[in-house]
Scaffold this motif. Sequence first.
Motif, PDB file in Angstrom:
ATOM      1  N   GLN A 144     -34.500  69.201 -20.446  1.00  0.00           N
ATOM      2  CA  GLN A 144     -35.546  68.440 -19.762  1.00  0.00           C
ATOM      3  C   GLN A 144     -35.208  66.963 -19.652  1.00  0.00           C
ATOM      4  O   GLN A 144     -35.685  66.268 -18.746  1.00  0.00           O
ATOM      5  N   ASP A 145     -34.366  66.474 -20.545  1.00  0.00           N
ATOM      6  CA  ASP A 145     -33.974  65.062 -20.513  1.00  0.00           C
ATOM      7  C   ASP A 145     -32.857  64.790 -19.503  1.00  0.00           C
ATOM      8  O   ASP A 145     -32.533  63.645 -19.232  1.00  0.00           O
ATOM      9  N   MET A 146     -32.283  65.850 -18.956  1.00  0.00           N
ATOM     10  CA  MET A 146     -31.203  65.681 -17.979  1.00  0.00           C
ATOM     11  C   MET A 146     -31.782  65.373 -16.596  1.00  0.00           C
ATOM     12  O   MET A 146     -32.801  65.941 -16.202  1.00  0.00           O
ATOM     13  N   LEU A 147     -31.113  64.481 -15.885  1.00  0.00           N
ATOM     14  CA  LEU A 147     -31.532  64.139 -14.523  1.00  0.00           C
ATOM     15  C   LEU A 147     -30.617  64.815 -13.508  1.00  0.00           C
ATOM     16  O   LEU A 147     -30.952  65.814 -12.901  1.00  0.00           O
ATOM     17  N   MET A 148     -29.428  64.269 -13.328  1.00  0.00           N
ATOM     18  CA  MET A 148     -28.423  64.820 -12.419  1.00  0.00           C
ATOM     19  C   MET A 148     -27.086  64.783 -13.130  1.00  0.00           C
ATOM     20  O   MET A 148     -26.842  63.909 -13.977  1.00  0.00           O
ATOM     21  N   GLY A 149     -26.216  65.736 -12.804  1.00  0.00           N
ATOM     22  CA  GLY A 149     -24.910  65.794 -13.440  1.00  0.00           C
ATOM     23  C   GLY A 149     -23.775  65.622 -12.447  1.00  0.00           C
ATOM     24  O   GLY A 149     -23.920  65.833 -11.233  1.00  0.00           O
ATOM     25  N   TRP A 150     -22.616  65.241 -12.993  1.00  0.00           N
ATOM     26  CA  TRP A 150     -21.404  65.012 -12.191  1.00  0.00           C
ATOM     27  C   TRP A 150     -20.229  65.657 -12.908  1.00  0.00           C
ATOM     28  O   TRP A 150     -20.060  65.509 -14.116  1.00  0.00           O
ATOM     29  N   ASN A 151     -19.425  66.408 -12.154  1.00  0.00           N
ATOM     30  CA  ASN A 151     -18.238  67.056 -12.717  1.00  0.00           C
ATOM     31  C   ASN A 151     -17.042  66.114 -12.692  1.00  0.00           C
ATOM     32  O   ASN A 151     -16.610  65.667 -11.621  1.00  0.00           O
ATOM     33  N   LEU A 152     -16.508  65.834 -13.861  1.00  0.00           N
ATOM     34  CA  LEU A 152     -15.306  65.001 -13.970  1.00  0.00           C
ATOM     35  C   LEU A 152     -14.093  65.942 -13.977  1.00  0.00           C
ATOM     36  O   LEU A 152     -13.415  66.116 -14.984  1.00  0.00           O
ATOM     37  N   SER A 153     -13.831  66.566 -12.840  1.00  0.00           N
ATOM     38  CA  SER A 153     -12.747  67.542 -12.774  1.00  0.00           C
ATOM     39  C   SER A 153     -11.387  66.861 -12.873  1.00  0.00           C
ATOM     40  O   SER A 153     -11.231  65.678 -12.595  1.00  0.00           O
ATOM     41  N   LYS A 154     -10.403  67.651 -13.304  1.00  0.00           N
ATOM     42  CA  LYS A 154      -9.013  67.206 -13.421  1.00  0.00           C
ATOM     43  C   LYS A 154      -8.863  66.019 -14.372  1.00  0.00           C
ATOM     44  O   LYS A 154      -8.011  65.161 -14.177  1.00  0.00           O
ATOM     45  N   ALA A 155      -9.689  65.997 -15.411  1.00  0.00           N
ATOM     46  CA  ALA A 155      -9.597  64.892 -16.363  1.00  0.00           C
ATOM     47  C   ALA A 155      -8.780  65.253 -17.595  1.00  0.00           C
ATOM     48  O   ALA A 155      -8.215  64.373 -18.229  1.00  0.00           O
ATOM     49  N   CYS A 156      -8.741  66.522 -17.938  1.00  0.00           N
ATOM     50  CA  CYS A 156      -8.052  66.929 -19.174  1.00  0.00           C
ATOM     51  C   CYS A 156      -7.168  68.142 -18.915  1.00  0.00           C
ATOM     52  O   CYS A 156      -7.253  69.149 -19.623  1.00  0.00           O
ATOM     53  N   THR A 157      -6.347  68.091 -17.895  1.00  0.00           N
ATOM     54  CA  THR A 157      -5.499  69.237 -17.575  1.00  0.00           C
ATOM     55  C   THR A 157      -4.012  68.893 -17.555  1.00  0.00           C
ATOM     56  O   THR A 157      -3.183  69.787 -17.572  1.00  0.00           O
ATOM     57  N   THR A 158      -3.661  67.625 -17.517  1.00  0.00           N
ATOM     58  CA  THR A 158      -2.258  67.221 -17.586  1.00  0.00           C
ATOM     59  C   THR A 158      -2.136  65.971 -18.433  1.00  0.00           C
ATOM     60  O   THR A 158      -3.118  65.253 -18.653  1.00  0.00           O
ATOM     61  N   ASP A 159      -0.921  65.670 -18.878  1.00  0.00           N
ATOM     62  CA  ASP A 159      -0.701  64.473 -19.684  1.00  0.00           C
ATOM     63  C   ASP A 159      -1.076  63.216 -18.910  1.00  0.00           C
ATOM     64  O   ASP A 159      -1.690  62.292 -19.445  1.00  0.00           O
ATOM     65  N   GLY A 195     -36.816  74.924 -12.300  1.00  0.00           N
ATOM     66  CA  GLY A 195     -36.443  74.766 -13.708  1.00  0.00           C
ATOM     67  C   GLY A 195     -34.975  74.530 -13.978  1.00  0.00           C
ATOM     68  O   GLY A 195     -34.574  74.417 -15.146  1.00  0.00           O
ATOM     69  N   PHE A 196     -34.129  74.434 -12.946  1.00  0.00           N
ATOM     70  CA  PHE A 196     -32.703  74.216 -13.132  1.00  0.00           C
ATOM     71  C   PHE A 196     -32.365  72.724 -13.060  1.00  0.00           C
ATOM     72  O   PHE A 196     -33.022  71.960 -12.346  1.00  0.00           O
ATOM     73  N   LYS A 197     -31.323  72.336 -13.787  1.00  0.00           N
ATOM     74  CA  LYS A 197     -30.749  71.013 -13.632  1.00  0.00           C
ATOM     75  C   LYS A 197     -29.338  71.184 -13.047  1.00  0.00           C
ATOM     76  O   LYS A 197     -28.621  72.114 -13.412  1.00  0.00           O
ATOM     77  N   SER A 198     -28.980  70.289 -12.138  1.00  0.00           N
ATOM     78  CA  SER A 198     -27.777  70.490 -11.322  1.00  0.00           C
ATOM     79  C   SER A 198     -26.678  69.485 -11.652  1.00  0.00           C
ATOM     80  O   SER A 198     -26.946  68.335 -12.018  1.00  0.00           O
ATOM     81  N   ILE A 199     -25.437  69.953 -11.476  1.00  0.00           N
ATOM     82  CA  ILE A 199     -24.253  69.122 -11.727  1.00  0.00           C
ATOM     83  C   ILE A 199     -23.350  69.232 -10.497  1.00  0.00           C
ATOM     84  O   ILE A 199     -22.801  70.303 -10.218  1.00  0.00           O
ATOM     85  N   VAL A 200     -23.216  68.138  -9.749  1.00  0.00           N
ATOM     86  CA  VAL A 200     -22.478  68.184  -8.491  1.00  0.00           C
ATOM     87  C   VAL A 200     -20.974  68.301  -8.740  1.00  0.00           C
ATOM     88  O   VAL A 200     -20.441  67.732  -9.694  1.00  0.00           O
ATOM     89  N   TRP A 201     -20.308  69.073  -7.892  1.00  0.00           N
ATOM     90  CA  TRP A 201     -18.869  69.251  -8.023  1.00  0.00           C
ATOM     91  C   TRP A 201     -18.145  68.099  -7.334  1.00  0.00           C
ATOM     92  O   TRP A 201     -18.503  67.657  -6.254  1.00  0.00           O
ATOM     93  N   ASP A 202     -17.101  67.601  -7.983  1.00  0.00           N
ATOM     94  CA  ASP A 202     -16.273  66.511  -7.452  1.00  0.00           C
ATOM     95  C   ASP A 202     -14.829  66.848  -7.791  1.00  0.00           C
ATOM     96  O   ASP A 202     -14.455  66.916  -8.962  1.00  0.00           O
ATOM     97  N   ASP A 203     -14.018  67.129  -6.750  1.00  0.00           N
ATOM     98  CA  ASP A 203     -12.631  67.538  -7.001  1.00  0.00           C
ATOM     99  C   ASP A 203     -11.665  66.355  -7.066  1.00  0.00           C
ATOM    100  O   ASP A 203     -10.447  66.533  -7.042  1.00  0.00           O
ATOM    101  N   ASN A 204     -12.220  65.132  -7.128  1.00  0.00           N
ATOM    102  CA  ASN A 204     -11.414  63.921  -7.279  1.00  0.00           C
ATOM    103  C   ASN A 204     -10.498  63.674  -6.076  1.00  0.00           C
ATOM    104  O   ASN A 204      -9.474  63.023  -6.196  1.00  0.00           O
ATOM    105  N   THR A 205     -10.885  64.222  -4.917  1.00  0.00           N
ATOM    106  CA  THR A 205     -10.125  64.004  -3.690  1.00  0.00           C
ATOM    107  C   THR A 205     -11.109  63.776  -2.549  1.00  0.00           C
ATOM    108  O   THR A 205     -12.050  64.553  -2.387  1.00  0.00           O
ATOM    109  N   THR A 206     -10.908  62.727  -1.783  1.00  0.00           N
ATOM    110  CA  THR A 206     -11.803  62.422  -0.674  1.00  0.00           C
ATOM    111  C   THR A 206     -11.181  62.882   0.641  1.00  0.00           C
ATOM    112  O   THR A 206      -9.988  63.157   0.721  1.00  0.00           O
ATOM    113  N   GLY A 207     -12.015  62.953   1.670  1.00  0.00           N
ATOM    114  CA  GLY A 207     -11.536  63.364   2.989  1.00  0.00           C
ATOM    115  C   GLY A 207     -12.029  64.745   3.360  1.00  0.00           C
ATOM    116  O   GLY A 207     -12.645  65.459   2.559  1.00  0.00           O
ATOM    117  N   VAL A 208     -11.758  65.137   4.585  1.00  0.00           N
ATOM    118  CA  VAL A 208     -12.225  66.402   5.127  1.00  0.00           C
ATOM    119  C   VAL A 208     -11.730  67.573   4.268  1.00  0.00           C
ATOM    120  O   VAL A 208     -10.558  67.633   3.889  1.00  0.00           O
TER     121      VAL A 208
END
Length: 590
Positions: free
Chosen positions: A246-261, A532-545
């Motif tokens: 209930q304390d959550m507002l909106m979420g953001w996915n920090l993708s590709k943050a912990c997959t390579t050195d 009743g759901f809280k949402s976390i938007v997907w972000d693939d760390n790449t912009t453009g079409v």
Amino acid sequence: MRFLRTLAALALFLPLTFVACDDDDSNNSVEPDEPQNKFFMLDENEVNAPKAGGVYTINYKANSEVTASSSVDWVVSEITPSSDTTGVISITIAEYEVKNEATDYDPRTSSLTVTSGDEQVTIQIYQAPENLLTPDEAVRVASIDQEYRLDYEGLTYMVKFTTNGEYVVDSPWWINITPIRNLVKGSKTKYEVEVNVKVLPNYADESRLDSISFTLGDKHFACKFLQEKTGWEFNGVQRTASEVQQDMLMGWNLSKACTTDDDIDYYTGALSDWMIDSVAQYNINVIRIPVLPYDTAAVETNQFWINGVKSIASSVAAKGKYAIISLSDNGWILRRAAAKADTTQLYNLFINTWNEIATLFDEDDDHIIFEAYDNFDVAQFGSEAISAMKRLNELFVQTVRRSGKNNYKRCLVIPFDAESGATIDMPQNDVTPDRLMVSCKFFRPTDYATEAASRKLWGTPFKTSNEEWSSYTEDMVKQYFSDLCAKLNKEAHGIPALISEFGAISHGSDALYVSSEAYYVNAVAVAAKNNGFKSIVWDDNTTGVGHFGVFNRKNRDSFTARNAYALGLAQAALGEDLNVDNEEEETPAE
């Protein structure tokens, strides 16, 4: 004359009679005996006897006399014919008495040779010894007569015993055991066993009493443990999963943050206050961190990546935001587990990974949340993945809880596939009530949300007569989340839920496309929130079409790559519908 005629008639008849008699005798004559086929068969050729011995019968068929002989005095046989070609062999096996401690706890073997004519058959005799399961004197005194009394922090203890078979051990989840066997000199099956017993700390609010038990046939002993209730304070993890969600507002996915050195090197330094504060302007207070902390080629954890997870998540929690750590391997473990490939090795990797992560955060508060893995697609991995998922969920909960301290009450997230319609099967082994959430993804309609070359417009304000507009309406989105809410209430007792990934790709720079995308994420997130759901938007760390990029993480001066889109998220976090006439507005929502 009459006499002569009679004699003549008899003379004619007698030769015929003699001939007839000769023919008849030749048909009934007995020919010399021909050699007959010999046969000899037993219906069993093996006897397995317990220590007490007994009498065992084996049927035979033979056309010659049958005899039997044994070279040992503990096997005695008797032949009883029941007909000319059948009979019974009675085999009496004596009780196996222990006379030599070194060897008489091994099974003993012999054979019975059965002969009929030139034929011989060997019956193998196997006799089990007395079951041996004897704890040493220290165990007998300390664990059988009374309980081990422990404080809440637990202990490590050694249980020693001698055995000669495959014993069965049973223990509660909070007692780990590691046995080491050493073969007794001169024996084939007698072992001295040392069991390393580790009693985990008790973080429950009451004391607990249980035992580890060892059983071999009719032999049994147990070690009892009475452990005091917790003395740990659980600072910062007192809230339930519902209160945290209930304390959550909106979420953001920090993708590709912990997959390579390289990624870890960057984010451990770059995920500083400015980035967290920047997304917070859009009412984002949840950052989901999909991580891959193991090498799938070597099937082992990578300590550098594990430490990177700690650094990044701690930066988020330090700012009072929620960091959700989720294993993300594109379904690698699930796919291989579903195919039953190297299952034990895979499950051990999963356990070791979560144990290492959980231990790093065992004193952090409830702003650190763990998600078992990236939720999966049943259609992609097959129905076998459902049973693999159930097993992984149980291992996940068990592993985190066993790591102790604040993890005993930490909020955990269990993924499920909403698209498949499969039953939501929650783990039943959580020792802490009201600390579980569920998560699923939403990318409907796919011809708009994920396919750049298909529909480019969505929503009633953007309805057109051409093929660019998607016919999957706002009402359909609302109905989807209403149905999903009802499913959760029915199958998971209304457990709090997250949409762990959602969003729409960029369809281009056209103002109409940009506005439609902002309208879409707002409508989806508001519909989810209203159910009743809280949402976390997907972000693939790449912009453009064709990409989901929302924020430009490596350029602080132009951080927001899709401003209207981010504003749609900001208003959805507050449950507000996006006014499409406002798409030019530049100021983030309060």
